[in-house]
Scaffold this motif. Sequence first.
Motif, PDB file in Angstrom:
ATOM      1  N   HIS A 481       0.796  -1.179  -0.146  1.00 38.77           N
ATOM      2  CA  HIS A 481      -0.002  -0.098  -0.066  1.00 38.77           C
ATOM      3  C   HIS A 481       0.708   1.224   0.061  1.00 38.77           C
ATOM      4  O   HIS A 481       0.273   2.312   0.186  1.00 38.77           O
ATOM      5  CB  HIS A 481      -0.914  -0.075   1.278  1.00 38.77           C
ATOM      6  N   LEU A 482       2.161   0.987  -0.116  1.00 40.54           N
ATOM      7  CA  LEU A 482       3.056   2.178  -0.161  1.00 40.54           C
ATOM      8  C   LEU A 482       3.640   2.398  -1.537  1.00 40.54           C
ATOM      9  O   LEU A 482       3.656   1.619  -2.136  1.00 40.54           O
ATOM     10  CB  LEU A 482       4.205   2.095   0.733  1.00 40.54           C
ATOM     11  N   GLY A 483       3.879   3.694  -1.888  1.00 35.63           N
ATOM     12  CA  GLY A 483       4.325   4.063  -3.204  1.00 35.63           C
ATOM     13  C   GLY A 483       5.984   3.841  -3.089  1.00 35.63           C
ATOM     14  O   GLY A 483       6.513   3.870  -2.174  1.00 35.63           O
ATOM     15  N   ASP A 484       6.496   3.836  -4.337  1.00 33.11           N
ATOM     16  CA  ASP A 484       8.043   4.086  -4.423  1.00 33.11           C
ATOM     17  C   ASP A 484       8.482   5.125  -4.175  1.00 33.11           C
ATOM     18  O   ASP A 484       7.823   6.424  -4.373  1.00 33.11           O
ATOM     19  CB  ASP A 484       8.427   3.691  -5.852  1.00 33.11           C
ATOM     20  N   SER A 487       8.217   1.615  -0.681  1.00 36.75           N
ATOM     21  CA  SER A 487       7.875   0.313  -0.478  1.00 36.75           C
ATOM     22  C   SER A 487       9.006  -0.477  -0.668  1.00 36.75           C
ATOM     23  O   SER A 487       9.271  -1.427   0.176  1.00 36.75           O
ATOM     24  CB  SER A 487       7.043  -0.016  -1.675  1.00 36.75           C
TER      25      SER A 487
END
Length: 588
Positions: A481-484, A487
């Motif tokens: 659920h995290l973006g780059d 993540s």
Amino acid sequence: MSGTNAARSPQAADVPAQRVGTGAGCGRGTGAAAGDPNRWTVLVVLCASLLLVALDATVLHVAVPAVAADLRPGPQQLLWIVDVYPLVCASLLILFGTLGDRVGRRRVLLFGYALFALASGVAAYAHTPVLLIAARALLGVGGAMIMPATLSILRQVFPDRRERAVAVGVWSAVAAVGAAVGPLFGGLLLEHFWWGSVFLINIPLMAAGLLAGRLLLPESTSRGEGPWDVLGAVMAAAGLIGVIYGVKAAGAGEGLSVRAVLALAAGAVLLARFVRRQRRRPYPLVDIAAIARPAFGTAVGCIVLTVLALVGLALIAAQYLQLVLGLSPLETGLRLLPLSLAAVAAGLTGARLLRLLGPRRMVASGFALTTFAVLCLTTSGQEDRPAFLACCFVLLGFGLEATLFACYESMLSHSSADRAGGAAAVGETAYQLGAGIGIALLGSVMNAAYAPRVRDVAGVPSDARGDASHSLGEAYGVAAHLGDPASGVLLHAARVSFVHGMHMTLLVSAGLLLLGALAALRLPRTMECADPDRDEAADGPGDHDGPGGAGATAAAPGRAADVPTGRADGVRTGRGGASLVPTGGGRP
């Protein structure tokens, strides 16, 4: 109760009782049971029972990530899902093992089959973590009925020690097969079905076990002198629950909280009172004096240390292979296969090795070999080295099974046939107690090494770091659920932290194994030709805790003082089976 013959079979006074082994206990048996071919059929049925229980203990390991993704259990709930089975099973082994001595070992075994099948159906279709935990607890109750019954019946039908060593080797090899088939079969099912399918295989096989057990297994009971100590059995169960629960609470991140301390204290007090009660009772559930003997007590202690050091590693290894190396559940099962195949080889060659090395050197060598394998595994990291891991798993499996085989054989051979259920229950309690404490202890070490490094990673929101610090599986869920680049940073830190925690856990395990190698020095040097039944009868009732001690046969009601001592238990056939011991006109 059927089979409680010595206390109320007056016709036995004029019928010479039959021995079920040689006087020394090492040569070929002279009694009927020692030469009856049905004993090998009985061994097959018992091993089939053990196979299912062993399979169920490991099949869930590869399914843990799928369970976590589907049911979304919290960290403590996930630990309970894995650990409640050995907790409940260990707590009830003494209760059901000694109950089987009184009401019939086969009877308890068949009830265990039925309950195991029922619990498997509930576990397969559990839709909440709480329901799955409850189903696993019910599986533990069924396992507690099955496990001591298999060993105690084996002790009855193989009175000759050399044959019994072969039977115990086959028995332990089958347990290793179950450990091998568990992850492999679980991985295969998870490739095509949902996680609950890993439990469904138990239902048809347990149904077949009920039929085969009804037709083929002999019924056997102890002499049944005196009342069964219900209060003592409940005290033992409650004490074990308190101790294991306290350790689990501390291992789940609570530390020495009030709840953990109270559970540990209450469990310790109950177990101390249980031991005191058994010492004072004329008809104890557990022969405390027998456990205090070096051969028996040391074997039990070595079982605890072996399982405590290594059972948690199986769960960690499955997570390492899947979450760090990125293998599928089926590939994970195949990678763990060398460990179990080596354990099978150790079980099948165990009788020969035991005669060659003796209990002391065999157990000490097994501990040394497993310590070496564990230390080698501390060099593993995030890169995949299949050949290296396979070699380590082979050494680990062979050393582990050689140690456990020699401990079980020594324990059974230094216990009387009359108290086979109680002795088997003590050994299996040691195994399950080691399993429950081992998962909690090694899990605590793992969490202590893993969590701080994940919580301190930079470039990731604090709430995400906190959730990811619970487990590597949860870190993958958070990272999704995290973006780059957050993540990638979180996943890299979580994998590195997991490997660091695994290394710390391996070092603790190596220390426990070395402690076991030192404890093994108290075992007998050679494979003694002891006959506990004859020795206890010769000692007389004055040398035991009371009339219920194994040496009380000469004074048992209904038996003339000059009649040769015979079987300490009544052994009857299952429906359709041939008699294992001739009755000579009455029950032996």
